[in-house]
Design a protein around this motif. Structure first.
Motif, PDB file in Angstrom:
ATOM      1  N   CYS A   1       0.619  -1.218   2.411  1.00  0.00           N
ATOM      2  CA  CYS A   1       0.585  -1.092   0.954  1.00  0.00           C
ATOM      3  C   CYS A   1      -0.866  -1.038   0.480  1.00  0.00           C
ATOM      4  O   CYS A   1      -1.691  -1.850   0.908  1.00  0.00           O
TER       5      CYS A   1
ATOM      6  N   HIS B   1       5.675  -7.431  -1.865  1.00  0.00           N
ATOM      7  CA  HIS B   1       4.737  -8.364  -2.490  1.00  0.00           C
ATOM      8  C   HIS B   1       4.846  -8.267  -4.015  1.00  0.00           C
ATOM      9  O   HIS B   1       5.500  -9.072  -4.647  1.00  0.00           O
ATOM     10  N   ARG B   2       4.242  -7.258  -4.601  1.00  0.00           N
ATOM     11  CA  ARG B   2       4.291  -7.150  -6.056  1.00  0.00           C
ATOM     12  C   ARG B   2       4.831  -5.801  -6.525  1.00  0.00           C
ATOM     13  O   ARG B   2       4.592  -5.376  -7.656  1.00  0.00           O
ATOM     14  N   GLY B   3       5.533  -5.131  -5.655  1.00  0.00           N
ATOM     15  CA  GLY B   3       6.309  -3.982  -6.116  1.00  0.00           C
ATOM     16  C   GLY B   3       5.618  -2.635  -6.117  1.00  0.00           C
ATOM     17  O   GLY B   3       6.180  -1.657  -6.615  1.00  0.00           O
ATOM     18  N   ASN B   4       4.408  -2.529  -5.564  1.00  0.00           N
ATOM     19  CA  ASN B   4       3.739  -1.222  -5.522  1.00  0.00           C
ATOM     20  C   ASN B   4       4.557  -0.214  -4.716  1.00  0.00           C
ATOM     21  O   ASN B   4       5.287  -0.590  -3.805  1.00  0.00           O
TER      22      ASN B   4
ATOM     23  N   CYS C   1       6.928  -2.202  -2.420  1.00  0.00           N
ATOM     24  CA  CYS C   1       6.341  -3.289  -1.636  1.00  0.00           C
ATOM     25  C   CYS C   1       7.001  -4.612  -2.002  1.00  0.00           C
ATOM     26  O   CYS C   1       7.269  -4.894  -3.173  1.00  0.00           O
TER      27      CYS C   1
ATOM     28  N   TYR D   1      -2.136  -1.846  -2.304  1.00  0.00           N
ATOM     29  CA  TYR D   1      -2.552  -2.805  -3.335  1.00  0.00           C
ATOM     30  C   TYR D   1      -3.213  -4.036  -2.702  1.00  0.00           C
ATOM     31  O   TYR D   1      -4.362  -4.351  -3.008  1.00  0.00           O
ATOM     32  N   HIS D   2      -2.507  -4.747  -1.800  1.00  0.00           N
ATOM     33  CA  HIS D   2      -3.098  -5.931  -1.166  1.00  0.00           C
ATOM     34  C   HIS D   2      -2.965  -5.909   0.345  1.00  0.00           C
ATOM     35  O   HIS D   2      -3.220  -6.911   1.003  1.00  0.00           O
ATOM     36  N   GLY D   3      -2.513  -4.787   0.893  1.00  0.00           N
ATOM     37  CA  GLY D   3      -2.550  -4.623   2.334  1.00  0.00           C
ATOM     38  C   GLY D   3      -1.375  -5.183   3.120  1.00  0.00           C
ATOM     39  O   GLY D   3      -1.441  -5.258   4.352  1.00  0.00           O
ATOM     40  N   TRP D   4      -0.315  -5.588   2.462  1.00  0.00           N
ATOM     41  CA  TRP D   4       0.862  -6.001   3.235  1.00  0.00           C
ATOM     42  C   TRP D   4       1.298  -4.812   4.095  1.00  0.00           C
ATOM     43  O   TRP D   4       1.260  -3.656   3.650  1.00  0.00           O
TER      44      TRP D   4
HETATM   45  S1  FES Z   1       1.907  -5.049  -4.027  1.00  0.00           S
HETATM   46 FE1  FES Z   1       1.904  -4.393  -2.007  1.00  0.00          FE
HETATM   47  S2  FES Z   1       0.501  -5.683  -1.069  1.00  0.00           S
HETATM   48 FE2  FES Z   1       0.548  -6.409  -3.082  1.00  0.00          FE
END
Ligand code: FES
Ligand SMILES: [Fe+2]
Lengths: 424, 85
Positions: A109, A91-94, A89, A111-114
């Protein structure tokens, strides 16, 4: 490929001292620094086999795949184009995709829905006022894509380097071996739809690459499966055989058993399957190609080719090699299926269950040797592995390829020459 | 009832005939939220431009919308904002 100046790159000079024309040093299989350099200069630079188009037959199909330790997602978008995305991802790499396969035009994603399109485009994210509204989307990155993705006969390769030789240049003479595989289908297509078995071994990936076209070991390591199955293949790996080991260039190598199959002259003899057991297939082949050509194709059989660094076609099964660490390697294995050949395909699956399935004998034999070899080369002396077998009787064939007998180490020497080009 | 599922969402799909005509009943099984779609709405979805679907997939458009921008479903912009090319 540019060659590094060994005077300014001591690591290049050191690697050159470990890989000689007739021997390699044991540490080339065990040194984490060598492995780190291999990732950068081989796995994340050259063309690496990722997957087959038949694994994403419909728009929005996706499968998780690998490029060495890298997790990627191979997708087919709504327009039919194939993409290779890093599974990370922006955003933060998930990890964005967890399922091994699925059908989805977009990925969210957890984790935070991106949310991303299956082309990698960022479609949006929750609570966008935190970024100043939806216009922020244009400034934020989507999923990273492999800089280069090309396919040959449905085999999809990616390069994580934006420049370098084309896939066709990379494949060279190995491309014709994929042609030879595909023409065994009445419609000229293979399908990798039989499902995958994942075999992990505690061994360096190069042990596997070398072994795939090592014609010296089958009579020893695989004698039990050859005797149980009544297979005549083992006997073809001998010095009396007209089969050859061939360096195809670019580090690609093969054991070419077709001279023996031609000498025997039995259609489907290479597969150990009498014509009478697969009448529909044989009829479909003769329909498609005409009797003479079809019989030639069915006599010559399927290739046994190692396409450097990670695609191994072993007649009826396909292996994708994935290094995870200097001493950990996964082989992803599947039974090759030919479009328009249901009766043959059923037999191939059964044969592959016996050879490379969870309790298969062929791959288990090899895996035992890989792990023993990895433990062996960690011992201090003697320091070198010998590569001289057949050096005195190497020849050049009509196509300009170096060949040796079926049991010669011509293939390993060729792989190491290419390895040095990439690594130094 | 059929279920359309991926690792990202799970939705049950059925044709409902409790009214005077048939309609599609969709239920987000992860939350229990239900939406009905009549034939003309479905036809419009079939004909909607790709950009409309992409805009709909932006989580900030509806469910995860900032509270100070008002309730989600009724405030879907018309036409939705153009997503990236
Ligand atoms: S790590 Fe994917 S939305 Fe935050
Ligand atoms: Fe938490």
């Amino acid at each position: 490929m540019t060659t590094t100046d060994v005077d300014t790159d001591p690591e290049a000079a050191r690697i050159r001292s470990l890989v000689l024309p007739d021997r390699v040093h044991g540490s080339i299989y065990t040194d984490p620094d060598v492995y780190a350099r291999e990732l950068e200069r081989i796995w994340y630079t050259t063309w690496v086999y990722v997957g087959h188009a038949s694994e994403v037959p419909e728009p929005n199909d996706y499968v998780r795949k690998t490029i060495g330790p890298q997790q990627v997602v191979m997708t087919r978008d709504k327009t039919g184009a194939i993409h290779v995305l890093h599974n990370r991802c922006s955003h933060r790499g998930n990890l964005v995709c967890d399922a091994e396969r699925g059908n989805a035009g977009s990925f969210r994603c957890p984790y935070h829905g991106w949310t991303f399109a299956n082309t990698g485009d960022l479609l949006g994210f929750p609570f966008n006022q935190g970024y100043g509204g939806s216009s922020a989307r244009a400034q934020l990155p989507g999923l990273a894509t492999a800089p280069r993705v090309e396919s040959y006969r449905g085999f999809v390769f990616a390069s994580l380097s934006p420049d370098g030789p084309t896939l066709r240049e990379h494949l060279g003479a190995a491309a014709e071996r994929l042609d030879r595989l595909c023409r065994l289908s009445p419609s000229g297509e293979v399908e990798l739809t039989a499902g995958w078995v994942r075999h992990e071994v505690t061994a360096n990936w190069k042990m596997l690459v070398e072994n795939e076209t090592d014609g010296y070991h089958p009579q020893f390591v695989h004698s039990s499966i050859f005797s149980i199955s009544g297979s005549g293949i083992g006997a073809l790996y001998s010095d009396k055989s007209t089969a050859v080991t061939r360096a195809l260039g670019g580090g690609h190598t093969e054991n070419d058993l077709s001279p023996e199959f031609r000498r025997l002259g039995v259609p489907m003899g290479w597969a150990g399957t009498p014509e009478a057991k697969i009448p529909d297939y044989v009829a479909a082949m003769r329909d498609a190609y005409g009797t003479d050509t079809a019989d030639e194709i069915m006599i010559d059989g399927s290739p046994h080719v190692m396409i450097f660094p990670n695609l191994f076609v072993a007649e009826i099964q396909l292996f994708q090699i994935q290094p995870l660490a200097v001493d950990r390697t996964v082989q992803h294995v599947t039974a090759i299926q030919f479009a328009g050949a249901p009766d043959l395909n059923r037999r191939l699956v059964t044969q592959c269950v016996g050879s490379v399935g969870p309790a298969g004998m062929l791959l288990a034999d090899d895996a035992e040797m890989y792990e023993r070899n990895q433990r062996g080369v960690a011992q201090r002396r003697p320091e070198w592995l010998d590569l001289t077998r057949g050096l005195h009787r190497e020849r050049v064939d009509d196509d300009g390829h170096t060949i040796g007998t079926a049991t010669d180490e011509t293939s390993m020497r060729a792989m190491w020459r290419h390895y040095l080009e990439l690594m130094t | 009832m059929d279920v359309v599922a991926s690792e990202f969402a799970t939705v049950s799909v059925s044709v409902d005939d409790h009214g005077n005509g048939t309609r599609l009943r969709l239920e987000d099984l992860r939350t229990g939220t239900v939406r009905f779609l009549d034939a003309l709405e479905l036809e419009s979805i079939v004909w909607a431009p790709e950009s409309w679907m992409r805009a709909l997939l932006d989580p900030s458009q509806h469910r995860w919308r900032d509270a100070d921008r008002g309730p989600a479903q009724e405030s879907m912009p018309e036409p939705p904002e153009e997503p990236p090319a």
